[in-house]
Design a protein around this motif. Sequence first.
Motif, PDB file in Angstrom:
ATOM      1  N   PHE A   1       0.834  -1.190   0.000  1.00 46.54           N
ATOM      2  CA  PHE A   1       0.000   0.000   0.000  1.00 46.54           C
ATOM      3  C   PHE A   1       0.878   1.252   0.000  1.00 46.54           C
ATOM      4  O   PHE A   1       1.902   1.308   0.684  1.00 46.54           O
ATOM      5  CB  PHE A   1      -0.894   0.009   1.233  1.00 46.54           C
ATOM      6  N   GLU A   2       0.467   2.253  -0.768  1.00 45.05           N
ATOM      7  CA  GLU A   2       1.277   3.472  -0.886  1.00 45.05           C
ATOM      8  C   GLU A   2       0.973   4.434   0.267  1.00 45.05           C
ATOM      9  O   GLU A   2      -0.088   5.042   0.326  1.00 45.05           O
ATOM     10  CB  GLU A   2       0.999   4.171  -2.223  1.00 45.05           C
ATOM     11  N   LEU A   3       1.923   4.521   1.155  1.00 46.71           N
ATOM     12  CA  LEU A   3       1.832   5.448   2.278  1.00 46.71           C
ATOM     13  C   LEU A   3       2.970   6.455   2.137  1.00 46.71           C
ATOM     14  O   LEU A   3       4.145   6.109   2.228  1.00 46.71           O
ATOM     15  CB  LEU A   3       1.936   4.703   3.611  1.00 46.71           C
ATOM     16  N   LYS A   4       2.597   7.699   1.899  1.00 46.08           N
ATOM     17  CA  LYS A   4       3.607   8.737   1.633  1.00 46.08           C
ATOM     18  C   LYS A   4       3.683   9.695   2.820  1.00 46.08           C
ATOM     19  O   LYS A   4       2.705  10.340   3.165  1.00 46.08           O
ATOM     20  CB  LYS A   4       3.248   9.504   0.358  1.00 46.08           C
ATOM     21  N   ILE A   5       4.857   9.755   3.434  1.00 44.75           N
ATOM     22  CA  ILE A   5       5.085  10.646   4.568  1.00 44.75           C
ATOM     23  C   ILE A   5       6.186  11.635   4.175  1.00 44.75           C
ATOM     24  O   ILE A   5       7.254  11.233   3.723  1.00 44.75           O
ATOM     25  CB  ILE A   5       5.523   9.878   5.827  1.00 44.75           C
ATOM     26  N   LYS A   6       5.906  12.919   4.363  1.00 43.91           N
ATOM     27  CA  LYS A   6       6.891  13.928   3.987  1.00 43.91           C
ATOM     28  C   LYS A   6       6.962  15.002   5.073  1.00 43.91           C
ATOM     29  O   LYS A   6       5.943  15.400   5.631  1.00 43.91           O
ATOM     30  CB  LYS A   6       6.513  14.562   2.643  1.00 43.91           C
ATOM     31  N   THR A   7       8.181  15.434   5.356  1.00 44.01           N
ATOM     32  CA  THR A   7       8.364  16.549   6.290  1.00 44.01           C
ATOM     33  C   THR A   7       9.183  17.634   5.596  1.00 44.01           C
ATOM     34  O   THR A   7      10.191  17.347   4.956  1.00 44.01           O
ATOM     35  CB  THR A   7       9.094  16.099   7.573  1.00 44.01           C
ATOM     36  N   ASN A   8       8.707  18.825   5.721  1.00 38.49           N
ATOM     37  CA  ASN A   8       9.416  19.983   5.168  1.00 38.49           C
ATOM     38  C   ASN A   8       9.568  20.987   6.311  1.00 38.49           C
ATOM     39  O   ASN A   8       8.676  21.803   6.560  1.00 38.49           O
ATOM     40  CB  ASN A   8       8.624  20.578   3.999  1.00 38.49           C
ATOM     41  N   ILE A   9      10.673  20.871   7.023  1.00 44.01           N
ATOM     42  CA  ILE A   9      10.862  21.620   8.270  1.00 44.01           C
ATOM     43  C   ILE A   9      12.012  22.612   8.147  1.00 44.01           C
ATOM     44  O   ILE A   9      13.119  22.250   7.752  1.00 44.01           O
ATOM     45  CB  ILE A   9      11.164  20.666   9.447  1.00 44.01           C
ATOM     46  N   ASN A  10      11.733  23.847   8.487  1.00 42.23           N
ATOM     47  CA  ASN A  10      12.789  24.848   8.599  1.00 42.23           C
ATOM     48  C   ASN A  10      13.245  24.881  10.058  1.00 42.23           C
ATOM     49  O   ASN A  10      12.663  25.568  10.892  1.00 42.23           O
ATOM     50  CB  ASN A  10      12.283  26.225   8.166  1.00 42.23           C
TER      51      ASN A  10
ATOM     52  N   ALA B   1      -4.942   3.326  -4.603  1.00 45.11           N
ATOM     53  CA  ALA B   1      -5.194   3.770  -3.235  1.00 45.11           C
ATOM     54  C   ALA B   1      -3.913   4.328  -2.613  1.00 45.11           C
ATOM     55  O   ALA B   1      -2.811   3.901  -2.941  1.00 45.11           O
ATOM     56  CB  ALA B   1      -5.724   2.617  -2.393  1.00 45.11           C
ATOM     57  N   PHE B   2      -4.078   5.267  -1.702  1.00 44.90           N
ATOM     58  CA  PHE B   2      -2.914   5.854  -1.033  1.00 44.90           C
ATOM     59  C   PHE B   2      -3.353   6.651   0.191  1.00 44.90           C
ATOM     60  O   PHE B   2      -4.508   7.016   0.342  1.00 44.90           O
ATOM     61  CB  PHE B   2      -2.146   6.779  -1.985  1.00 44.90           C
ATOM     62  N   ILE B   3      -2.394   6.911   1.059  1.00 43.60           N
ATOM     63  CA  ILE B   3      -2.533   7.887   2.134  1.00 43.60           C
ATOM     64  C   ILE B   3      -1.291   8.757   2.094  1.00 43.60           C
ATOM     65  O   ILE B   3      -0.174   8.249   1.989  1.00 43.60           O
ATOM     66  CB  ILE B   3      -2.654   7.225   3.521  1.00 43.60           C
ATOM     67  N   SER B   4      -1.495  10.047   2.174  1.00 36.42           N
ATOM     68  CA  SER B   4      -0.369  10.980   2.158  1.00 36.42           C
ATOM     69  C   SER B   4      -0.471  11.902   3.370  1.00 36.42           C
ATOM     70  O   SER B   4      -1.533  12.449   3.655  1.00 36.42           O
ATOM     71  CB  SER B   4      -0.385  11.809   0.872  1.00 36.42           C
ATOM     72  N   VAL B   5       0.656  12.046   4.082  1.00 32.52           N
ATOM     73  CA  VAL B   5       0.705  12.943   5.234  1.00 32.52           C
ATOM     74  C   VAL B   5       1.931  13.847   5.078  1.00 32.52           C
ATOM     75  O   VAL B   5       3.049  13.357   4.911  1.00 32.52           O
ATOM     76  CB  VAL B   5       0.806  12.177   6.565  1.00 32.52           C
ATOM     77  N   VAL B   6       1.694  15.142   5.108  1.00 31.12           N
ATOM     78  CA  VAL B   6       2.783  16.107   4.943  1.00 31.12           C
ATOM     79  C   VAL B   6       2.806  17.047   6.138  1.00 31.12           C
ATOM     80  O   VAL B   6       1.784  17.660   6.479  1.00 31.12           O
ATOM     81  CB  VAL B   6       2.614  16.929   3.641  1.00 31.12           C
ATOM     82  N   PHE B   7       3.971  17.146   6.774  1.00 29.19           N
ATOM     83  CA  PHE B   7       4.176  18.096   7.867  1.00 29.19           C
ATOM     84  C   PHE B   7       5.128  19.191   7.383  1.00 29.19           C
ATOM     85  O   PHE B   7       6.167  18.905   6.786  1.00 29.19           O
ATOM     86  CB  PHE B   7       4.813  17.407   9.084  1.00 29.19           C
ATOM     87  N   GLU B   8       4.749  20.428   7.673  1.00 23.64           N
ATOM     88  CA  GLU B   8       5.616  21.547   7.304  1.00 23.64           C
ATOM     89  C   GLU B   8       5.722  22.526   8.466  1.00 23.64           C
ATOM     90  O   GLU B   8       4.774  22.696   9.242  1.00 23.64           O
ATOM     91  CB  GLU B   8       5.059  22.279   6.083  1.00 23.64           C
ATOM     92  N   PHE B   9       6.881  23.135   8.561  1.00 20.88           N
ATOM     93  CA  PHE B   9       7.049  24.247   9.495  1.00 20.88           C
ATOM     94  C   PHE B   9       7.892  25.297   8.791  1.00 20.88           C
ATOM     95  O   PHE B   9       9.080  25.103   8.553  1.00 20.88           O
ATOM     96  CB  PHE B   9       7.723  23.817  10.800  1.00 20.88           C
ATOM     97  N   ARG B  10       7.241  26.371   8.423  1.00 18.98           N
ATOM     98  CA  ARG B  10       7.918  27.449   7.697  1.00 18.98           C
ATOM     99  C   ARG B  10       7.174  28.755   7.944  1.00 18.98           C
ATOM    100  O   ARG B  10       5.986  28.749   8.285  1.00 18.98           O
ATOM    101  CB  ARG B  10       7.971  27.151   6.199  1.00 18.98           C
TER     102      ARG B  10
END
Length: 253
Positions: free
Chosen positions: A128-137, A171-180
């Motif tokens: 299953f495609e589970l995409k986790i991404k963090t874009n943190i400053n 099917a997929f779940i994507s979770v993106v965290f950002e702090f900028r």
Amino acid sequence: MQENNTITFIFLAILLLLIGIICFLMYQLLQFKKAKDDAEKSFYALEMKVNDLQLETLESKLNPHLFKNILNSIQSHAYQTYFALDKLANVLDYILYESKKKFVTAKEEIDFALNLIEINKIKISPLFELKIKTNINKEDKLYEQPLLAPLISIDLIENAFKHADLQSADAFISVVFEFRDNAFFMTVSNKISDKKVLKKERSGFGHATLEHRLRIIYKNNFKLERFVENDIYIAHLKIDLLEYKTEMLAAGR
């Protein structure tokens, strides 16, 4: 006479052998019972920790549902129990100690959310495609300042795993965290399942609680959007921590 002695010797040897076998089986039985008792004690100790949680903030009402989902996942995937329990320990520590605080840092909340996602991963196939991404400053001065309400990420993550389509090829779940730009962002999206989720009593409580908490704490300094686009459910949360901190300082809090 000699024949009688031989028979007696054989009888005693057989008797001793039987006694030895019985003793061995009893020892094995005791060891098994001890292992079973130890396992039950460990389970009850974990259950007691869950039942003893007495969080007084609004999010405390979410925790029983959260732990029920976690424990059900662990039970149905025993081969991943050790890894899941390690992540569960981190989640428990956070809820028991950090969530009692009025605010945590964005770093702490994101780390908690990533552990929660790892636990939920055992519900799904490795394909299953589970995409986790963090874009943190990390240079942002507010990143490690306690300005974020704890457990703010639970509802969006749990909702994605509950309603995602886990069967179709796309099917997929994507979770993106950002702090900028002095703000916390969280975007969760998933392909919606065609299967209707059985509505339970008090369902939707997490949604109402999240919005309620955000309004009480951040007033006009947040934006929460939920919408469907091409069979994809998207939830986007932004909290302007700089504006919130400025208002707190102005109010003398």
